[in-house]
Scaffold this active site. Structure first.
Site, PDB file in Angstrom:
ATOM      1  N   GLY A 131       1.240   3.818  -3.223  1.00  8.29           N
ATOM      2  CA  GLY A 131       0.713   2.281  -3.218  1.00  8.29           C
ATOM      3  C   GLY A 131      -0.753   1.847  -3.784  1.00  8.29           C
ATOM      4  O   GLY A 131      -0.896   1.894  -4.940  1.00  8.29           O
ATOM      5  N   SER A 132      -1.545   1.546  -3.160  1.00  9.83           N
ATOM      6  CA  SER A 132      -3.161   0.709  -3.055  1.00  9.83           C
ATOM      7  C   SER A 132      -3.464   1.935  -4.335  1.00  9.83           C
ATOM      8  O   SER A 132      -4.681   1.096  -4.677  1.00  9.83           O
ATOM      9  CB  SER A 132      -3.141  -0.032  -2.306  1.00  9.83           C
ATOM     10  OG  SER A 132      -2.402  -1.076  -1.585  1.00  9.83           O
ATOM     11  N   THR A 133      -3.302   2.925  -3.528  1.00 11.53           N
ATOM     12  CA  THR A 133      -4.464   3.745  -4.419  1.00 11.53           C
ATOM     13  C   THR A 133      -3.993   3.628  -5.885  1.00 11.53           C
ATOM     14  O   THR A 133      -4.811   4.097  -6.658  1.00 11.53           O
ATOM     15  CB  THR A 133      -3.923   5.172  -4.097  1.00 11.53           C
ATOM     16  OG1 THR A 133      -2.479   5.474  -4.060  1.00 11.53           O
ATOM     17  CG2 THR A 133      -4.397   5.589  -2.809  1.00 11.53           C
ATOM     18  N   LYS A 137      -4.502   0.726  -7.589  1.00 13.78           N
ATOM     19  CA  LYS A 137      -4.813  -0.043  -8.245  1.00 13.78           C
ATOM     20  C   LYS A 137      -5.905   0.199  -8.935  1.00 13.78           C
ATOM     21  O   LYS A 137      -6.429  -0.837 -10.094  1.00 13.78           O
ATOM     22  CB  LYS A 137      -5.150  -0.961  -6.761  1.00 13.78           C
ATOM     23  CG  LYS A 137      -4.099  -2.084  -6.485  1.00 13.78           C
ATOM     24  CD  LYS A 137      -4.524  -2.185  -5.602  1.00 13.78           C
ATOM     25  CE  LYS A 137      -2.753  -3.331  -4.285  1.00 13.78           C
ATOM     26  NZ  LYS A 137      -3.323  -4.177  -3.230  1.00 13.78           N
ATOM     27  N   GLY A 190       0.145  -2.056   2.185  1.00 10.66           N
ATOM     28  CA  GLY A 190       0.135  -0.935   0.417  1.00 10.66           C
ATOM     29  C   GLY A 190      -1.534  -0.983   0.933  1.00 10.66           C
ATOM     30  O   GLY A 190      -1.926  -0.072  -0.408  1.00 10.66           O
TER      31      GLY A 190
END
Length: 587
Positions: free
Chosen positions: A303-305, A307, A586
């Protein structure tokens, strides 16, 4: 002529005499051999069994497994194993009138062992033709002495070693365990079984019917103990991480969880914990699922980790700078029937605000503006999709999909951590490289004095800029619960929908937090993954970030890493559990 005839006659007579004597001796020997092999066969076999030459293997002490400070994680303790010779027992003279015979011996043995006579007799009868049978394995010396004091015919004891794990369930997934024959079954015990085993010795001796050694014969071959293995694990940090992770799983009624702490400079694993766990010293109620070293084996979408790495790829492309802005209006992005959404319309934002708000639209637009394999190359260089290579049994390589021609939606979802899968250890490795100025060193489970050679995968300045952006996430964004008094912390939250049989499940989540500290000069990287929290709180900033804060604070102080916040800012910061805004999918 007569003299010659006389001498010839004498010579013939002597030759016949020699032949006769030889024949008589041959007959005597043949008769004796017949007597021994036919008439006295039973007696001689019995005597051979009573006084037999045995060759015994001398067990070698298994090597210890130690933490980085020399604390024992696995040690071997001497024990005794009781064995029996059923064949010899059933051949002993029997006279029930005076209480002598196999049945009487079995009765005495059952009493001293505290087992049923019928069960023990059945065991002996089933093995009548065998000369070796286990009665009781790896028992304390006092218990063995009590059994041997009964002096039951054919019963003897032999020395064995039993494995003991002082840290119990806290380090079980790292250390693993051995079976009753001292062979590694899980973890380090399995992966490095050959080195730990050592080399058994050997000795020969004459042994009587009762198993007593009459005398030794021949030269002995000394055993060679196994090698000791010193791990990179710090048991102090292992206890701390285990305690906090277990508390979080109980509080949020999660299915499972894992956490990893890495030394940024050396790549050493300082702590690796999982829930649920098991006690390797007591495996009576062991469940197969409890054996999983989830930090190494279980895969999930990060997920957003991910980005921060999308932003790293953008900065490395030369198309963007830290001041570049992205227009995320109207808050969604459509690809045919597939729509990517943010929690709100954030409008025009810079990279720092993209991470703070965890904008999926912003990350997607950046990725789509780059060469189609730019984000994929960034992830690949960080080790995503490849085994970490610590030699652990069952280590997963993760999934980093590669396509000859990428669909725009595939590039977009990859930018915010969907469509790929990682383990907790792999994600920690990626953050370690980012924290180490973009220099990726190999991960190791063994203590190292000098780090191995690595590779610069992100330019040093870009890595520093991204870490600074992640610091804003902890100061003002969804990662505020990860704050640590006195220290600057950088990190990113992630809240991922789990994949079910029919696609993404919108009521099942994975809560994540990945971060580094102290942010001014990172020394430690840590990832916390909590699978399927079932309480009211399920966001990464609510479930995983507080665990990071408590564990990382303890780790920094334990390792005497000096605070990096200015004196006036070292007061305790407010750690809000309830976030004042909705976190994006996310985020």
């Amino acid at each position: 002529m007569k003299t010659v005839d006389s001498s010839q006659h004498i010579g013939k007579w002597r030759l016949r005499f020699v032949y006769g004597v030889a024949f008589v001796l041959f007959m005597v020997a043949a008769g004796r051999l017949f007597y021994l092999t036919v008439v006295d066969k039973a007696f001689l076999q019995n005597q051979g069994e009573i006084r037999a030459v045995r060759t015994e293997s001398i067990p070698a002490t298994r090597g210890m497994i130690l933490d980085r400070r020399g604390e024992p994680l696995a040690v071997s303790t001497p024990t005794w194993t009781i064995i029996a010779n059923p064949k010899a027992l059933w051949k002993m003279p029997s006279d029930p009138t005076i209480g002598v015979g196999p049945e009487q011996e079995i009765k005495r043995l059952a009493e001293v062992m505290g087992v049923g006579r019928a069960w023990l007799q059945e065991k002996f009868e089933a093995n009548k033709t065998r000369s070796y049978m286990y009665l009781r394995r790896q028992i304390p010396p006092q218990e063995a002495d009590a059994i041997m004091a009964a002096k039951v015919v054919g019963v003897s004891k032999t020395k064995e070693y039993k494995r003991f794990y002082p840290a119990g369930e806290v380090a079980s997934h790292v250390v693993g365990f051995t079976n009753i024959d001292d062979k590694g079954q899980e973890g380090i015990e399995l992966a490095y079984d050959r080195a730990l085993q050592g080399q058994p010795g050997q000795r020969s001796y004459v042994k009587d019917l009762s198993g007593n050694i009459i005398r030794g014969i021949g030269a002995e071959k000394n055993e060679r103990p196994g090698e000791n293995i010193e791990l990179s694990i710090d048991l102090r940090l292992q206890y701390l991480a285990y305690r906090e992770l277990k508390a979080a799983v109980n509080e949020h009624r999660a299915t499972s969880a894992s956490a990893v702490i890495l030394d940024v400079k050396t790549g050493e694993i300082l702590a690796m914990v999982n829930q649920p766990s098991y006690n390797p010293n007591d495996r009576a109620k062991l469940e197969y699922e409890d054996l999983r070293n989830r930090a190494v084996i279980d895969l999930f979408e990060p997920g957003s980790t991910m980005k921060p790495f999308t932003i790293s790829a953008a900065l490395m492309s030369g198309q963007y700078s830290t001041e570049t802005t992205i227009n995320t209006s109207p808050g969604y992005l459509r690809f045919g029937r597939f729509t990517i959404r943010d929690a709100a319309n954030y409008g025009v934002i810079d990279f720092e605000k993209l991470l703070i708000k965890s904008s999926n639209v912003g990350a997607s637009k950046i990725a789509l503006s780059l060469p189609q394999d730019a984000v994929w190359n960034m992830d690949y260089e960080l080790g995503i999709g490849s085994p970490v290579g610590i030699g652990f049994p069952g280590e997963a390589s993760g999934v980093l999909p590669s396509h000859p021609k990428w669909h725009p939606s595939e590039i977009a979802t990859l930018s915010y951590g969907y469509g790929l899968s990682v383990s907790t250890l792999q994600l920690a490795q990626a953050y370690m490289a980012l924290a180490n100025g973009g220099y990726r060193v190999p991960i190791t489970i063994f203590k190292q004095d000098v780090p191995a050679d690595g590779k610069q995968v992100i330019p040093h300045q870009i890595a520093k800029d991204v870490v600074k952006m992640m610091e804003a996430v902890v100061q003002r964004g969804s990662g505020r619960a990860a704050q640590i008094p006195g220290y600057r912390v950088a990190g990113k939250t992630g809240t991922v929908h789990k994949v079910g049989s029919k696609g993404y499940e919108y009521d099942q989540y994975i809560a994540l937090f990945a971060g580094v500290a102290p942010a001014s000069d990172p020394r430690l990287a840590m990832v916390v993954m909590v699978n399927d929290p079932k309480g009211r709180e399920y966001y990464g900033g609510e479930v995983a970030a507080p665990v990071f804060s408590r564990v990382m604070e303890g780790a920094l102080t334990t390792l005497n890493i000096y605070p990096d916040l200015p004196e006036g800012l070292r007061e305790v910061r407010l750690k809000t559990k309830k976030l004042p805004y909705q976190v994006a999918q996310g985020g």
